[in-house]
Design a protein around this motif. Structure first.
Motif, PDB file in Angstrom:
ATOM      1  N   VAL A 102       0.837   6.615   0.528  1.00 44.99           N
ATOM      2  CA  VAL A 102       0.161   5.323   0.336  1.00 44.99           C
ATOM      3  C   VAL A 102       0.405   4.337   1.463  1.00 44.99           C
ATOM      4  CG1 VAL A 102       0.199   5.591  -2.167  1.00 44.99           C
ATOM      5  CG2 VAL A 102       2.065   4.359  -1.042  1.00 44.99           C
ATOM      6  N   ARG A 152       6.281   8.439  -0.689  1.00 49.54           N
ATOM      7  CA  ARG A 152       5.393   7.299  -0.927  1.00 49.54           C
ATOM      8  C   ARG A 152       4.814   6.773   0.380  1.00 49.54           C
ATOM      9  NH1 ARG A 152       2.861   5.259  -4.970  1.00 49.54           N
ATOM     10  NH2 ARG A 152       3.446   3.097  -4.523  1.00 49.54           N
ATOM     11  N   LYS A 204       3.208  -0.346   3.564  1.00 48.48           N
ATOM     12  CA  LYS A 204       3.029  -1.593   2.812  1.00 48.48           C
ATOM     13  C   LYS A 204       3.120  -1.360   1.317  1.00 48.48           C
ATOM     14  CE  LYS A 204      -0.114  -5.532   2.331  1.00 48.48           C
ATOM     15  NZ  LYS A 204      -1.395  -6.131   2.775  1.00 48.48           N
ATOM     16  N   HIS A 205       2.526  -0.285   0.828  1.00 51.13           N
ATOM     17  CA  HIS A 205       2.516  -0.017  -0.606  1.00 51.13           C
ATOM     18  C   HIS A 205       3.775   0.711  -1.075  1.00 51.13           C
ATOM     19  CE1 HIS A 205      -1.534  -1.512  -1.079  1.00 51.13           C
ATOM     20  NE2 HIS A 205      -1.925  -0.787  -0.039  1.00 51.13           N
TER      21      HIS A 205
END
Length: 207
Positions: free
Chosen positions: A129, A125, A132-133
């Motif tokens: 992304v 992840r 932060k995401h």
């Protein structure tokens, strides 16, 4: 955030801090006092008011690094547990033949692999992304990995008896390090609170 050279007038290192009685120098922490310390304004990093931004920039990678090392420590503890179980024979019967020992070895393997897959998912992840995401996934592993390592190392210590809490094995030091990570870079409670809020936010009725 401001760079302060070690020998700047007014900077005093009061003492090195131990962790569970272990000397953490030189990579650990110390108590430092600052008395009327002055440095040039050019020593400010990135800009005034941006210290939190700098700290947050390393927390995601730092947390996943902690978790990867914890998985390695747990693997080492499981290896030591298995080797000990095969050779230690109290009352003429190997510990590996006892149901409780096999159960703990099995649970350790399950816990380690669960944590490994969570960390792999968080890393994926972060790559796709950004930090932060991926904050939910990062928070999840920061809770799961240290707790997993503490449990697995504890079982290994128990199997080793007195040797497990002595410096004859690396287990006591490994446990101290793993337990410390439960509040380094944010305590369990903070991460659980964030995970809970992120989950609840999916069900809030939008006005």
């Amino acid at each position: 955030m401001i760079l302060v050279p070690r020998h700047t007038p007014g900077v005093t290192i009061e003492r090195a801090l131990s962790v569970f009685g272990y000397d953490h120098a030189p990579h650990g922490h110390g108590e430092v006092s600052f008395s009327n310390v002055r440095v040039p304004v050019s020593n400010i990093l990135l800009g005034e008011g941006r210290g939190f931004e700098i700290a947050q920039g390393r927390l995601g990678p730092g947390r996943i690094h902690h978790c990867m090392r914890l998985i390695g420590a747990a693997e080492r503890a499981l290896e030591l547990m298995c080797r000990r179980a095969l050779v230690r024979k109290p009352f003429g019967r190997a510990l590996s033949e006892q149901g409780v020992t096999r159960e703990r070895i099995a649970d350790a393997r399950i816990l380690i692999d669960q944590a490994r897959l969570l960390v792999l998912n968080a890393a994926d992840r972060m790559d796709k992304v950004g930090n932060k995401h991926a904050k939910r996934e990062i928070a999840m592993i920061k809770v799961a990995a240290p707790n997993m390592a503490c449990q697995v190392i504890d079982w290994a210590m128990q199997l080793h008896g007195g040797a497990g809490v002595s410096d004859d094995t690396p287990l006591a030091h490994m446990y101290a390090a793993a337990r410390t990570i439960r509040f380094a870079d944010g305590p369990d409670e903070v991460h659980r609170n964030q995970i809970g809020k992120l989950e609840l936010s999916q069900y809030l009725v939008k006005a």
